[in-house]
Design an enzyme around this catalytic site. Structure first.
Site, PDB file in Angstrom:
ATOM      1  N   LYS A 197       0.727  -1.348   0.541  1.00 63.23           N
ATOM      2  CA  LYS A 197      -0.011   0.290   0.250  1.00 63.23           C
ATOM      3  C   LYS A 197       1.049   1.314   0.477  1.00 63.23           C
ATOM      4  CE  LYS A 197      -3.310   2.290   2.607  1.00 63.23           C
ATOM      5  NZ  LYS A 197      -4.474   2.150   4.167  1.00 63.23           N
ATOM      6  N   GLU A 203      10.813  -4.814   4.245  1.00 65.96           N
ATOM      7  CA  GLU A 203      10.682  -6.287   3.622  1.00 65.96           C
ATOM      8  C   GLU A 203      10.093  -6.121   2.684  1.00 65.96           C
ATOM      9  OE1 GLU A 203       8.671  -4.934   6.504  1.00 65.96           O
ATOM     10  OE2 GLU A 203       8.432  -6.003   8.063  1.00 65.96           O
ATOM     11  N   GLY A 255      -4.873  -1.736   4.967  1.00 70.07           N
ATOM     12  CA  GLY A 255      -4.381  -2.250   4.386  1.00 70.07           C
ATOM     13  C   GLY A 255      -4.924  -4.325   5.001  1.00 70.07           C
ATOM     14  N   ARG A 256      -5.296  -4.131   6.082  1.00 73.21           N
ATOM     15  CA  ARG A 256      -5.796  -5.755   5.808  1.00 73.21           C
ATOM     16  C   ARG A 256      -7.427  -5.869   5.898  1.00 73.21           C
ATOM     17  NH1 ARG A 256      -4.772  -2.002  10.937  1.00 73.21           N
ATOM     18  NH2 ARG A 256      -6.048  -1.658  12.275  1.00 73.21           N
ATOM     19  N   GLU A 341      -4.505  -6.587  15.020  1.00 71.63           N
ATOM     20  CA  GLU A 341      -3.616  -4.906  14.637  1.00 71.63           C
ATOM     21  C   GLU A 341      -5.111  -3.778  14.787  1.00 71.63           C
ATOM     22  OE1 GLU A 341      -0.354  -4.669  11.522  1.00 71.63           O
ATOM     23  OE2 GLU A 341      -2.459  -4.126  10.327  1.00 71.63           O
ATOM     24  N   HIS A 372      -4.735 -33.372  17.986  1.00 70.17           N
ATOM     25  CA  HIS A 372      -3.158 -33.588  18.540  1.00 70.17           C
ATOM     26  C   HIS A 372      -2.207 -32.965  19.003  1.00 70.17           C
ATOM     27  CE1 HIS A 372      -5.750 -37.442  16.784  1.00 70.17           C
ATOM     28  NE2 HIS A 372      -5.678 -36.625  16.127  1.00 70.17           N
ATOM     29  N   LYS A 501       9.656  -0.690  14.037  1.00 68.69           N
ATOM     30  CA  LYS A 501       9.806  -0.164  12.851  1.00 68.69           C
ATOM     31  C   LYS A 501      11.165   0.675  12.839  1.00 68.69           C
ATOM     32  CE  LYS A 501       5.299  -1.357  10.164  1.00 68.69           C
ATOM     33  NZ  LYS A 501       4.842  -0.390   9.028  1.00 68.69           N
TER      34      LYS A 501
END
Ligand code: F6P
Length: 532
Positions: A197, A203, A255-256, A341, A372, A501
């Site tokens: 965005k 990253e 963003g999400r 978030e 399990h 960050k």
């Protein structure tokens, strides 16, 4: 008395009653279930009764959920710490919608971008967009957080519909991620989508540069094999991506919440524009339901109220999401970002300290694998974990219907076991039958007691189609919205990711040799260990 207090007082009086006894009342299961088409959410295995439901609905009404919902859908700037509207619903609003923001209809641009994405995806899938070595065989989406988790989750979820090039996702700055992904790929037939965005995320930009170098070693015109998805047109141009290959969106898409638009390009390439449109239609159908259904029959509102009940009223601090659907294996990770978030905040809209706890810790894994692994704690641990099960009526493998039956029976058995439990008397009888006697009988039996009375919800859906996936994602988006409004916080900013960050940037030179004198003793020691 506030609505919160009324709920807390009522809960205090009923906290210890047995969930299973609630079913003595005829019709409890349908009364505490809500459906939309062939999808149903059963929340009857919770301690919510008519009175609690009434109080929760009062809380939703008093919190202004209806007014905030109208404000969100109409483009008001409800994300007021960033001065932005929250209009991801526009991305799926369809061909006839008109949504006005700052005096202009945003929909023509949304539809034009969607059409460009579809044309690009069609050309790519048909081999008309080529790499230096011929038709594109592999697409790598480089993005992180909201520019990764939704599309990854949906790409895995819709595997039966894949009929385009192979799609890969790289997110982590750990070089291992991109190295493992590039291994075995042919740079001359690979297309890279840089999805960010902001187009500043370290990253993503680092991985994009690595991919560019990898491609440049074999490909003359790397620009022809790169595309970008971003709100930052100048930055994509500076990276060298041709504007015809850039798919933009606006800052009113968080963003999400962005997988419905250009951030979903890799998904669209995998399943094709028609299936992608079905995914949007699913989201749209949930929007319509959310906008029009009475709160007492409104799936996102009720799911949110169950969440508020368990977290803020009962004090259960985590929430397990347990899809009995292997293809939803990344749904818990996606929901972790969406929920945590959005609602992991301690400050209310007006800047005051939040009056209640913030949203819960969300975690989970698909069943039956989780059974399990961590279900031991869910059944016999000292803390109660409300569980959110989900399962399809039918799988995509008709010849494996017997396996699907096993899957469903496991899912239903888990919620039953959590509620029902096993008493000491029952455990003792079981062990006595096995021939255990005396003091050892009591000791052994105690280890086999299940406290029970543990709440869960179950979401059932017909089949994991693009449409149904769209409904599920929109259901959770609106659930987060409703919980956020009730908690009185801003679900659409994410200031809590900033400090880490900034400190990471400041640490880079220290790891390369600069003085760590200003750092705390632990951080300085760790940095020295890496430098040594
Ligand atoms: O982690 C913070 C965050 O800003 C998320 O909200 C976002 O989804 C992610 O980083 C990626 O951001 P971008 O799409 O701008 O690269």
């Amino acid at each position: 008395m506030t609505k919160w207090q009324a709920l807390q007082d009522y809960h205090r009086g009923i906290a210890d009653r047995s969930l299973i006894s609630l079913f003595d009342q005829a019709g409890r299961a349908p009364e505490f279930s809500v459906s939309l088409g062939e999808m149903m959410l059963d929340y009857s295995k919770t301690n919510i009764d008519s009175r609690a439901k009434g109080l929760l609905l009062d809380l939703a009404n008093a919190s202004g959920v209806a007014q905030k919902r109208a404000a969100m859908f109409s483009g008001e700037k409800i994300n007021d710490t960033e001065g932005r509207a929250v209009l991801h619903t526009a991305l799926r609003a369809g061909p006839k919608a008109v949504i006005t923001l700052n005096g202009a209809d945003v929909m023509p641009e949304v539809r034009a971008t969607l059409a460009r994405m579809a044309a690009f995806a069609r050309d790519l899938r048909a081999g008309r967009i080529k790499g230096q070595g011929g038709a594109i065989t592999d697409v790598i989406n480089i993005g992180i957080g909201g520019s990764d988790l939704g599309p990854v989750m949906a790409t895995l979820a819709l595997a039966p519909y894949h009929d385009g090039p192979r799609v890969h996702y790289v997110s982590n700055v750990d070089g291992a991620h991109i190295a493992d992904t590039l291994k075995g790929l042919d740079p001359t037939t690979t297309l890279v989508i840089v999805a960010s965005k902001t187009f500043t995320t370290i990253e993503t930009m680092t991985n994009a540069e690595t991919a560019q170098r990898w491609m440049a070693a074999k490909v003359k015109d790397t620009g022809a094999q790169f595309a970008a998805v971003s709100t930052a047109a100048e930055k994509t141009a500076a990276f060298g991506i041709d504007p015809s290959r850039v798919f933009g969106f606006e800052d009113w898409v968080g963003g999400r919440y962005s997988m419905w638009g250009p951030i979903g390009l890799a998904l669209m390439i995998a399943i094709g524009p028609e299936r992608f449109e079905e995914f949007l239609a699913g989201g749209r159908s949930m929007d319509q339901h959310f906008l029009t259904a009475d709160f007492a029959q409104n799936m996102p509102v009720l799911l949110a109220l169950v969440g508020i009940w368990h977290n803020q009223i009962c004090g259960y601090t985590t929430r397990a999401v347990l899809p009995y659907d292997q293809r939803l294996s990344r749904l818990p990770a996606y929901l972790q970002q969406l929920e945590m978030e959005s609602n992991g905040k301690s400050v209310a809209m007006d800047g005051s300290a939040l009056a209640t706890d913030s949203g819960p810790v969300v975690w989970g894994e698909p069943g039956t694998n989780g059974q399990h692994a961590f279900y031991q704690l869910i059944h016999q641990g000292t803390r109660v974990v409300p569980c959110e099960f989900m399962v399809a009526k039918a799988g995509h493998e008709p010849d494996l219907a017997h396996q699907h039956l096993l899957l469903v029976s496991n899912c239903l058995a888990q919620s039953e076991a959590l509620m029902q439990g096993r008493s000491l008397a029952e455990a003792t009888a079981i062990m006595a039958k096995k021939g255990v006697t005396g003091p050892e009988l009591d000791r052994q039996a105690r280890h086999r007691v299940f406290p029970g009375n543990r709440p869960s919800t179950t979401l059932v859906y017909p089949k994991l189609t693009p449409f149904v996936l769209g409904q599920i994602v929109a259901l959770y988006e609106h659930r987060v919205f409703v919980e956020g409004v009730i908690l009185g916080l801003n679900s659409y900013d994410q200031w809590g990711v900033e400090l880490g960050k900034e400190l990471a940037l400041a640490l880079q030179p220290i790891l390369e040799g600069a003085s760590a004198a200003a750092k705390d003793g632990s951080t300085a020691q760790l940095a020295a260990w890496f430098r040594a």
